[in-house]
Scaffold this active site. Structure first.
Site, PDB file in Angstrom:
ATOM      1  N   GLU A 274       0.824  -1.211   0.000  1.00 23.76           N
ATOM      2  CA  GLU A 274       0.000   0.000   0.000  1.00 23.76           C
ATOM      3  C   GLU A 274       0.858   1.261   0.000  1.00 23.76           C
ATOM      4  O   GLU A 274       0.551   2.249   0.680  1.00 23.76           O
ATOM      5  CB  GLU A 274      -0.968  -0.009   1.189  1.00 23.76           C
ATOM      6  CG  GLU A 274      -1.982  -1.125   1.132  1.00 23.76           C
ATOM      7  CD  GLU A 274      -3.065  -1.011   2.185  1.00 23.76           C
ATOM      8  OE1 GLU A 274      -2.902  -0.227   3.140  1.00 23.76           O
ATOM      9  OE2 GLU A 274      -4.073  -1.714   2.060  1.00 23.76           O
TER      10      GLU A 274
ATOM     11  N   GLU B  94      -6.914  -7.836  -0.638  1.00 22.07           N
ATOM     12  CA  GLU B  94      -7.523  -7.733   0.690  1.00 22.07           C
ATOM     13  C   GLU B  94      -9.000  -7.421   0.550  1.00 22.07           C
ATOM     14  O   GLU B  94      -9.386  -6.273   0.326  1.00 22.07           O
ATOM     15  CB  GLU B  94      -6.834  -6.650   1.542  1.00 22.07           C
ATOM     16  CG  GLU B  94      -5.416  -6.975   1.951  1.00 22.07           C
ATOM     17  CD  GLU B  94      -4.843  -5.951   2.940  1.00 22.07           C
ATOM     18  OE1 GLU B  94      -5.641  -5.153   3.492  1.00 22.07           O
ATOM     19  OE2 GLU B  94      -3.628  -5.954   3.152  1.00 22.07           O
TER      20      GLU B  94
END
Length: 801
Positions: free
Chosen positions: A178, A249
């Protein structure tokens, strides 16, 4: 694309993954040259115990998963530079081999920055003291150490033949995590670092693809992926037509901090968003984060994160099935796999069926056809598709693997609902069971470390303790005894003492950790000692320039007198920590006293024997305040029962005690309590499923104005209520049973206007005394139709013992 070797063997009844030819194109990852739809689930090896791994993996496989995804935890594996630990819960190689033995693939998220609601995002704290270092940017000290650890892990995997190219289960690896969230903060150095990270990873020559999650500028050949709850609606998709759509995710719940309510994401919403991603985005890989969250043992979780991690996942903290989430997703996986040929090799046609009503239809030249009827409305809708009527529940997708028959609807749950129960088996309610040791509040003249300023906490403690004492002495000769003490803190909590007496406490929150403490204090004439215990509840886990983050006290005032630049003394940690009095050997280093109604900063000690059976065990700390708990020297985590949610209840009351931490007899339980706890009301509880509930309804003809139900309408077979107790438990009572139109669901229900009076008798005959039973949802099974023409529901609520 990498061309690798493939072999699959059968061993001990399990299909053992022995490698695959892993590549990708714009539709999916390709294994053995074949496109695949893969369902994966995150299980983090340090958040469970090795004895739990086989069961967790087996349940994941039974739930329809193809792969297990895990982070690699740098701080655990290299706690000091060049000193490595891969033992016990840190044995990543053993974990991956066990996944392989059960026939599943592995996605390895090396990072090495992982976030994961883990202290320092998984980076070891010693990086903080490397000269000139700046984390996660075009910084040579950081890049050198990051590459060194990445190479260490890759070589370990290669040495054990764990990559797919070597016959192992690892089909996909991740570098960074991320980074897009912070990339802009590093300006021109951000993209340089992204490209360097990708090149460094690919140069490891693992023989299989790499990915960067939530990184739209991931350079070729690294795949960019999505994280979130609604990737079909929020994600732009792959940054190249040659890359597949991967969802790294899919949050099954959300992380919970102390003082926060749990986030309850429904099984229906997860199934809807997952199906939508596969259908609309050509999604071919979906990973549930978490599939099993587990436990944040010790001091590892990030700031304000509770010990229980993603307990609302399909497998709860203790590894038990979270129903109906587990079963509903399992049914969805089965349905989607029946559509895989059409999805992966077919052409898509989108048909409009009405307002916010669509059919996504996939056809192959070989005749495969799969249809997905999407209702994006907030109400039930009837549609006609290819000449037949269908009822689409609100916000749902119906799956038709043959473009005719609905075999699954994302909003229709047929899996039983199960409820956890906690039963006390050991009560620690006797004064004679407990001994206590009280921490001494340090004074300035006892300090071994002094400074003419307020020291930053993390740089002082080096993360060896949550606690840092700040102490000073001040001469008081004024006529007024009452004064205002004000402390501005970057820390998470504070306990203030004047002359050894507590004068108040204060804490922040996960979203606003810093705070200001203010309280009136009373001075004595002469020398007065001010002792301030600054408390951290975990390290930060994300953000740019994390190495610059500050904690501890910022300013201290008595009225308008600024004491910040006065001479301060320091004590790192607690005496009990220094002496390890939570261990069997260390507990003999201090003199323990018989229990009394102790004040703050008190250690409590007792012993207990292992409860019988094999059920999961948890420590009920509902009567305590804030602190940490140890079993036989192993920390089961921080507790903070006094930090209530918006509803007035603790964020967490039960704390996981793995049976692998416990001996048959004489187990040492030690608590350190910062506030005012009452250990006489705590208990050791067993955890089991004692309530199961099934709820199914008719599939009734849709309300479509242009359609009249005729003999050509094919009813879907009516479902059955399936009830199943955990192992070694049987159904002992039927609390509620109704065939008709009961109102509500398994959470709250009542009889409706339509009810078969013999429902209870029929269900009891089918179920009582059995571990599992199945009741047909047919009118004939109950003798007669209590309300002809009305769609029926069967709802059964049972108890297991």
């Amino acid at each position: 694309m990498m061309i690798l070797l493939v072999a699959v063997v059968v061993c001990g009844g399990n299909v053992v993954v022995e490698g695959a030819n892993v590549s990708y194109d714009g539709r999916s990852l390709m294994i053995d040259g074949q496109r695949r739809i893969l369902f994966s689930g995150s299980i983090h090896y340090p958040r469970s115990t090795p004895d739990m791994w086989p069961s967790l993996i087996a349940k994941a496989k039974q739930g329809g998963l193809d792969a297990i995804q895990t982070y690699v935890f740098w701080d655990l594996h290299e706690p000091q530079p060049g000193q490595y630990d891969f033992n016990g819960r840190n044995d990543i190689v053993s974990f991956i081999k066990q996944v392989q033995q059960q026939g599943l693939y592995v996605t390895l998220r090396i990072g090495p920055f992982i976030e994961a609601e883990w202290g320092y995002g998984g980076l070891p704290f010693w990086l903080h003291d490397v000269p000139g270092i700046v984390f996660r940017t075009n910084n040579e000290p950081f890049k050198f150490l990051m590459q060194n650890f990445t190479t260490k892990i890759v070589n370990m995997m290669k040495d054990e033949n764990l990559f797919a190219s070597q016959g192992g289960p690892i089909i996909l690896s991740q570098i960074e995590n991320e980074y897009q969230n912070v990339e802009g903060s590093f300006h021109a150095d951000g993209p340089i670092y992204v490209n360097w990270s990708a090149q460094m990873a690919v140069a490891q020559n693992t023989g299989e693809p790499w990915m960067m999650c939530k990184q739209d500028d991931a350079p070729d050949p690294v795949i960019n992926t999505c994280n979130g709850m609604r990737c079909a609606e929020t994600w732009k998709g792959p940054n190249s037509p040659n890359k597949p759509s991967l969802w790294t995710e899919n949050w099954t719940s959300f992380v919970q901090g102390y003082g926060e309510d749990p986030y309850l994401r429904s099984a229906q919403d997860i199934a809807f968003q997952t199906t939508l991603f596969i259908v609309k985005m050509n999604g071919s890989y979906v990973n549930y984060y978490m599939y099993h969250g587990g436990t944040n043992f010790g001091r590892n979780p990030a700031s304000f994160i509770i010990t229980s991690y993603y307990d609302q996942a399909p497998l709860d903290e203790y590894g038990m099935l979270r129903q109906p989430k587990y079963g509903h997703l399992k049914d969805m996986h089965s349905a989607m796999k029946l559509c895989s040929q059409a999805l992966l090799y077919g052409d898509l046609t989108i048909e409009t069926l009405g307002q916010n009503l669509e059919a996504y239809v996939y056809n192959t030249n070989a005749g495969d056809c799969a249809a997905f009827l999407i209702n994006n409305n907030s109400r039930e809708s009837g549609v006609v598709f290819h000449g037949f009527p269908y009822t689409l529940p609100s916000k749902s997708i119906s799956i038709l693997p043959d473009c005719k028959t609905v075999i699954f609807n994302t909003a229709t749950v047929s899996t039983q609902v199960s409820t956890r129960s906690m039963e006390p088996v050991i009560k620690f309610d006797s004064l004679q069971q407990w001994e206590t040791f009280s921490e001494t509040v340090p004074q300035f003249d006892q300090a071994s470390l002094t400074s003419d300023t307020l020291l930053e906490q993390m740089n002082t403690t080096k993360d060896t303790s949550d606690y840092l004492w700040y102490s000073m002495s001040i001469q008081h000769d004024l006529s007024e005894d009452q004064h205002m003490l004000r402390v501005n803190s970057f820390g998470h909590a504070l306990h203030a003492y004047v002359n050894g007496v507590l004068v108040g406490s204060q804490h922040g929150t996960r979203k606003a950790p810093g705070f200001t403490f203010e309280n009136n204090i009373t001075f004595s004439t002469g020398i007065n000692n001010i002792s301030l215990l600054s408390v951290m509840v975990g390290l930060p886990d994300s953000g740019a320039y994390m190495e610059r983050r500050r904690s501890g006290l910022q300013e201290v005032f008595i009225e308008e007198l600024n004491l910040t630049s006065y001479s301060w003394g320091y004590q790192i940690g607690l005496l009990g920590e220094k002496l390890s009095i939570y261990t069997e050997d260390g507990s003999s280093n201090v003199s323990w006293n018989q229990y009394d109604n102790s004040g703050t900063l008190t250690w409590y000690k007792t012993t207990f024997d292992m409860p019988e059976g094999n059920e999961s065990i948890a420590l009920n700390l509902g009567s305590m305040g804030k602190g940490e708990a140890w079993i036989n020297g192993q920390s089961i985590g921080r507790y903070w029962v006094s930090f209530n949610t918006t509803g007035g209840s603790p964020s967490q009351t039960w704390y996981n005690v793995p049976r692998s931490f416990i001996k048959p007899t004489d187990n040492l339980l030690v608590l350190f309590e910062e506030e005012f706890g009452n250990p006489l009301k705590i208990s050791l509880d067993t955890i089991s499923i004692n309530r199961i509930c099934g709820h199914v309804s008719d599939v009734h003809p849709p309300k479509v104005d242009s359609w009249k139900v005729s003999d050509h309408y094919q009813w879907r077979p009516r479902p059955r209520v399936h009830l199943r107790c955990p192992q070694k438990r049987n159904i002992t009572s039927i609390v509620f049973a109704s065939h008709g139109d009961p109102s509500g669901d398994c959470n709250s229900y009542s009889l409706g206007e339509c009810h078969s009076s013999n429902t209870q008798q029929i269900v009891e005959k089918a179920c009582l005394g059995k571990r599992q039973c199945s009741i047909a949802h047919t009118t004939g099974n109950f003798g007669a139709d209590p309300c002809p023409g009305t769609p029926k529901t069967l709802l059964v609520d049972a108890r297991c013992e």
